[in-house]
Design a protein around this motif. Sequence first.
Motif, PDB file in Angstrom:
ATOM      1  N   ILE A 175       0.881  -1.165   0.000  1.00 52.62           N
ATOM      2  CA  ILE A 175       0.000   0.000   0.000  1.00 52.62           C
ATOM      3  C   ILE A 175       0.914   1.208   0.000  1.00 52.62           C
ATOM      4  N   VAL A 176       0.845   2.001  -1.050  1.00 57.55           N
ATOM      5  CA  VAL A 176       1.776   3.108  -1.232  1.00 57.55           C
ATOM      6  C   VAL A 176       1.029   4.419  -1.454  1.00 57.55           C
ATOM      7  N   ARG A 234       7.541   5.778  -9.450  1.00 54.47           N
ATOM      8  CA  ARG A 234       8.131   5.968  -8.132  1.00 54.47           C
ATOM      9  C   ARG A 234       7.065   6.346  -7.099  1.00 54.47           C
ATOM     10  N   THR A 235       7.218   5.793  -5.894  1.00 59.63           N
ATOM     11  CA  THR A 235       6.272   6.070  -4.826  1.00 59.63           C
ATOM     12  C   THR A 235       6.827   7.141  -3.899  1.00 59.63           C
ATOM     13  N   ILE A 236       5.931   7.804  -3.183  1.00 59.27           N
ATOM     14  CA  ILE A 236       6.342   8.785  -2.190  1.00 59.27           C
ATOM     15  C   ILE A 236       6.673   8.083  -0.885  1.00 59.27           C
ATOM     16  N   GLU A 237       5.780   7.177  -0.457  1.00 57.41           N
ATOM     17  CA  GLU A 237       6.012   6.460   0.796  1.00 57.41           C
ATOM     18  C   GLU A 237       5.212   5.159   0.801  1.00 57.41           C
ATOM     19  N   GLU A 238       5.769   4.147   1.454  1.00 54.21           N
ATOM     20  CA  GLU A 238       5.076   2.879   1.639  1.00 54.21           C
ATOM     21  C   GLU A 238       4.444   2.877   3.021  1.00 54.21           C
ATOM     22  N   VAL A 239       3.140   2.600   3.102  1.00 53.19           N
ATOM     23  CA  VAL A 239       2.429   2.670   4.379  1.00 53.19           C
ATOM     24  C   VAL A 239       1.840   1.344   4.827  1.00 53.19           C
ATOM     25  N   GLY A 240       1.992   0.290   4.041  1.00 49.76           N
ATOM     26  CA  GLY A 240       1.464  -1.003   4.460  1.00 49.76           C
ATOM     27  C   GLY A 240       1.709  -2.071   3.416  1.00 49.76           C
ATOM     28  N   GLN A 241       1.274  -3.288   3.763  1.00 47.85           N
ATOM     29  CA  GLN A 241       1.419  -4.427   2.866  1.00 47.85           C
ATOM     30  C   GLN A 241       0.152  -5.263   2.902  1.00 47.85           C
ATOM     31  N   TYR A 242      -0.112  -5.950   1.791  1.00 46.14           N
ATOM     32  CA  TYR A 242      -1.262  -6.841   1.686  1.00 46.14           C
ATOM     33  C   TYR A 242      -0.805  -8.132   1.029  1.00 46.14           C
ATOM     34  N   ASP A 279     -10.539   2.398  -3.994  1.00 47.31           N
ATOM     35  CA  ASP A 279     -11.647   1.628  -3.427  1.00 47.31           C
ATOM     36  C   ASP A 279     -11.142   0.401  -2.665  1.00 47.31           C
ATOM     37  N   THR A 280     -10.163  -0.293  -3.220  1.00 45.97           N
ATOM     38  CA  THR A 280      -9.629  -1.490  -2.563  1.00 45.97           C
ATOM     39  C   THR A 280      -8.908  -1.134  -1.275  1.00 45.97           C
ATOM     40  N   VAL A 281      -8.112  -0.094  -1.302  1.00 45.87           N
ATOM     41  CA  VAL A 281      -7.393   0.335  -0.098  1.00 45.87           C
ATOM     42  C   VAL A 281      -8.379   0.811   0.955  1.00 45.87           C
ATOM     43  N   LYS A 282      -9.425   1.502   0.540  1.00 47.30           N
ATOM     44  CA  LYS A 282     -10.446   1.961   1.481  1.00 47.30           C
ATOM     45  C   LYS A 282     -11.113   0.776   2.166  1.00 47.30           C
TER      46      LYS A 282
END
Length: 88
Positions: free
Chosen positions: A20-21, A32-40, A69-72
Amino acid sequence: MSTSMRLKRFGSKKRPDYRIVVMDSRSATNSRTIEEVGQYHPIAEKDKQVVLNVEKIKDWLAKGAQPSDTVKHLLNSNGVTITRTVQE
């Protein structure tokens, strides 16, 4: 800059692993991502499927990042409430 939270796919064929980025909403999926905030991990056991950094997620939501929608759905099912603030 408008930011969004979305899934970025990693892993091999038939063994998906997502992160989850936070990304610029105008950028491509594999950029490129700004920050990684989780994993699934959809294949893992139910209690180990989602790993979240709740403090970073709440910070990015407060800054105005829009989750997909999926992240939510993942956030709501893991107890992270998404509150919208009306800015005038």
